[in-house]
Scaffold this active site. Structure first.
Site, short mmCIF file in Angstrom:
data_model
loop_
_atom_site.label_atom_id
_atom_site.label_comp_id
_atom_site.label_asym_id
_atom_site.label_seq_id
_atom_site.Cartn_x
_atom_site.Cartn_y
_atom_site.Cartn_z
N LYS A 130 -9.69 8.14 2.13
CA LYS A 130 -10.12 6.76 1.80
C LYS A 130 -11.58 6.54 2.17
O LYS A 130 -12.23 5.63 1.64
CB LYS A 130 -9.25 5.73 2.54
CG LYS A 130 -7.84 5.59 1.97
CD LYS A 130 -7.11 4.40 2.61
CE LYS A 130 -5.73 4.19 2.01
NZ LYS A 130 -4.71 5.12 2.50
N HIS A 138 -9.59 2.28 -0.70
CA HIS A 138 -8.15 2.03 -0.61
C HIS A 138 -7.66 1.53 -1.97
O HIS A 138 -7.98 0.43 -2.38
CB HIS A 138 -7.87 1.02 0.50
CG HIS A 138 -6.42 0.93 0.88
ND1 HIS A 138 -5.39 1.39 0.08
CD2 HIS A 138 -5.83 0.44 2.00
CE1 HIS A 138 -4.24 1.18 0.68
NE2 HIS A 138 -4.46 0.60 1.84
N GLU A 154 -1.57 5.08 13.74
CA GLU A 154 -1.18 6.27 12.96
C GLU A 154 -1.40 7.54 13.78
O GLU A 154 -0.58 8.47 13.74
CB GLU A 154 -1.97 6.34 11.64
CG GLU A 154 -1.53 7.50 10.77
CD GLU A 154 -2.14 7.50 9.38
OE1 GLU A 154 -3.05 6.69 9.11
OE2 GLU A 154 -1.69 8.33 8.55
N HIS A 191 -2.81 7.94 6.14
CA HIS A 191 -3.01 6.63 5.51
C HIS A 191 -4.44 6.18 5.82
O HIS A 191 -5.15 5.72 4.93
CB HIS A 191 -1.97 5.65 6.02
CG HIS A 191 -1.99 4.33 5.32
ND1 HIS A 191 -1.91 4.23 3.95
CD2 HIS A 191 -2.11 3.06 5.78
CE1 HIS A 191 -1.97 2.95 3.60
NE2 HIS A 191 -2.09 2.22 4.69
N PHE A 194 1.40 -3.30 4.42
CA PHE A 194 1.75 -4.66 4.84
C PHE A 194 3.18 -4.90 4.39
O PHE A 194 3.57 -4.48 3.29
CB PHE A 194 0.84 -5.69 4.18
CG PHE A 194 -0.57 -5.70 4.73
CD1 PHE A 194 -0.89 -5.08 5.93
CD2 PHE A 194 -1.58 -6.36 4.04
CE1 PHE A 194 -2.18 -5.10 6.42
CE2 PHE A 194 -2.88 -6.38 4.53
CZ PHE A 194 -3.18 -5.75 5.72
N CYS A 243 0.79 -1.22 0.00
CA CYS A 243 0.00 0.00 0.00
C CYS A 243 0.83 1.28 0.00
O CYS A 243 0.26 2.37 -0.04
CB CYS A 243 -0.96 -0.03 1.18
SG CYS A 243 -1.94 -1.54 1.15
#
Lengths: 90, 408
Positions: B332, B337, B311, B300, B396, B161
């Site tokens: 998002k 996403h 975050e 994010h 990830f 991502c």
């Protein structure tokens, strides 16, 4: 519809070629059909005509220079198929 | 070191197929998240996503289209818009000094999925002849380079991502180091196919559908957040040697001033405060800015239980008291996403926020989470003069990236 007409129709529809250029004397290289495009075309021809093209793309392109050659080549495959199963010929 | 200007922007997104339409939708809090009608949707636990209203058949002739996975179609269209937006970019350019750096998480996932369906579901051995060329991850970058005759460095980054944030940061370095005069950089992703959606579903990280409004299913930073929603699209920027851009009289959207990259090296999915904060700190240092200089952070903000609290803590660790004084939002909530394209799309959102003086909101944030206590712009877009903005992209695998852009 003749094999040539069917082949031209397929090339016009699936590969965006100008039908006016799809005459028997048209050279494949002038139609911008390279060996990669020939792989796709062979696949589409197999589906459309129910034949199996055993030649590798480079062999095929060595044997088939024009659209007329290509139609004759497909006619050869159709005849061979009909000879193998006479009652199943279409 | 050379300074890097952003002189072109291109977007194909769930919220519109150009940069202006995309930002207008964000400012209006419009969500593109909806029920999906893809093949096999009835077997999805939660058949929602954020599709782009994009039909490749209207943009490419059938012969070209056969060679392009959806991800490459999206990338080509976003790149064309970005290059056009950077008016005159390639006139007289040494194209050997212009390259393409793209990010994608899954590459030609649609072609791969189609191929597996042919083999396993239809039990046919007649696989499409170009399956390899359609599905390879570097196809989008290759097509852009071919389309525009760009013979400089062409690379594809795949760090899940954060892929496209990494691609943009690395492209900026090429220019800063004098190795390129301009770069086409960004990301593309087209994950809305049955196999990819099932794989994400299996990871139990996708949002459940909001019972009253499917469009409100992604709720970043909210107490009732239930996960992420996959989206598709591409976002591409033209990065250019700032001196070159000024010399040719180019319109400069922003200066790409900072890039920070840090790895969690802890867990394959669980994020770490330290890793995220390190990326943000490095981006600030690269931009030679203090925390108080940043006017907006595009987070994010995936809407997962794991990300949003971490975050928030990482932003506080990086920015100290200023964390509470600046708006932080997750767009998002509206565009979903976009995985490998997320970083690029969200950098574009941050740059356009600065250019227009409008901070986009975090939509669907009604139930507050005590763990998430920053100003997430939950009430809707707001006007603000912004001199510098940050976009966060985490992943990830733990590759954390942060980008900083300044007003030109």
């Amino acid at each position: 519809m003749s094999t040539l007409e069917a082949l031209a129709a397929l090339l016009a529809k699936e590969f965006a070629l100008d039908p006016a250029r799809l005459v028997p004397s048209a050279r494949l290289e002038d139609l911008e059909i390279d060996s990669l495009r020939m792989i796709e075309i062979a696949f589409a021809v197999e589906d459309a005509f129910g034949v199996k093209i055993a030649d590798e793309p480079a062999e095929l392109m060595a044997r088939v220079k024009t659209l007329g050659d290509f139609a004759a080549y497909v006619d050869g495959l159709l005849a061979a198929r009909a000879a193998r199963s006479p009652e199943g010929a279409t | 070191m050379k300074r890097v200007a952003v002189t072109g922007i291109g977007v194909v997104s769930p919220l519109g197929n150009d940069a202006g339409a995309f930002f207008d939708a964000l400012a209006a809090s419009r969500s593109a998240i909806a029920r999906l009608g893809i093949a096999g949707h009835e077997r999805l636990a939660c058949p929602i996503g954020a599709p782009a209203a994009f039909d490749g058949a209207s943009r490419f002739d059938p012969a070209k289209l056969r060679m392009l996975d959806r991800v490459s179609q999206l990338a080509l269209c976003a790149a064309a818009e970005a290059i056009s937006d950077a008016q005159g970019l390639l006139e007289g350019a040494d194209r050997a000094r212009v390259g393409v750096f793209l990010g994608t998480g899954m590459g030609g996932a649609q072609a791969a999925d189609d191929g597996y369906r042919t083999l396993y579901a239809e039990r046919s051995d007649r696989l499409k002849p170009l399956t390899v060329l359609l599905s390879m991850a570097n196809a989008p970058a290759a097509w852009i380079a071919m389309e525009h005759g760009l013979t400089g460095a062409s690379l594809t980054y795949s760090t899940a991502c954060s892929s496209s944030a990494v691609a943009i940061g690395e492209a900026a370095r090429r220019i800063a180091h004098g190795e390129a005069e301009a770069m086409i950089a960004g990301g593309a992703e087209a994950p809305l196919n049955f196999g990819t959606l099932k794989a994400w579903e299996a990871l139990r990280t996708l949002a459940s559908e909001d019972p009253e409004d499917a469009g409100a299913s992604c709720k970043p930073f909210a107490k009732n957040r239930s996960g992420l929603v996959l989206g598709e699209g591409a976002a591409i920027v033209v990065l250019e040697d700032r001196d070159r851009a000024i010399a040719r009289g180019a319109r400069i959207h922003a200066e790409l001033a900072g890039y920070g990259l840090a790895t969690d090296a802890g867990h394959i999915t669980r994020p770490s405060v330290e890793g995220q904060a390190n990326a943000m700190r490095l981006a600030l240092a690269d931009a030679r800015l203090a925390p108080g200089d940043i006017g907006y952070v595009n987070a994010h903000g995936t809407g997962t239980a794991a990300n949003d609290g971490v975050e928030t803590a990482a932003i506080k660790r990086t920015f100290g008291e200023h964390a509470y004084a600046m708006p932080v939002s997750s767009t998002k909530s509206m565009h979903g996403h976009l995985l490998g394209a997320a970083g690029a799309l969200e950098l574009v959102a941050a740059i356009l926020a600065m250019e227009r003086g409008v901070v986009p909101p975090t939509a669907h944030l009604k139930l507050r989470d005590p763990e998430c206590d920053l100003d997430y712009v939950a009430e809707g877009a707001r006007r603000a003069g912004l001199g510098a903005v940050m976009s966060n992209s985490f992943a990830f695998g733990g590759t954390n990236a942060a980008l900083v852009a300044c007003a030109p």
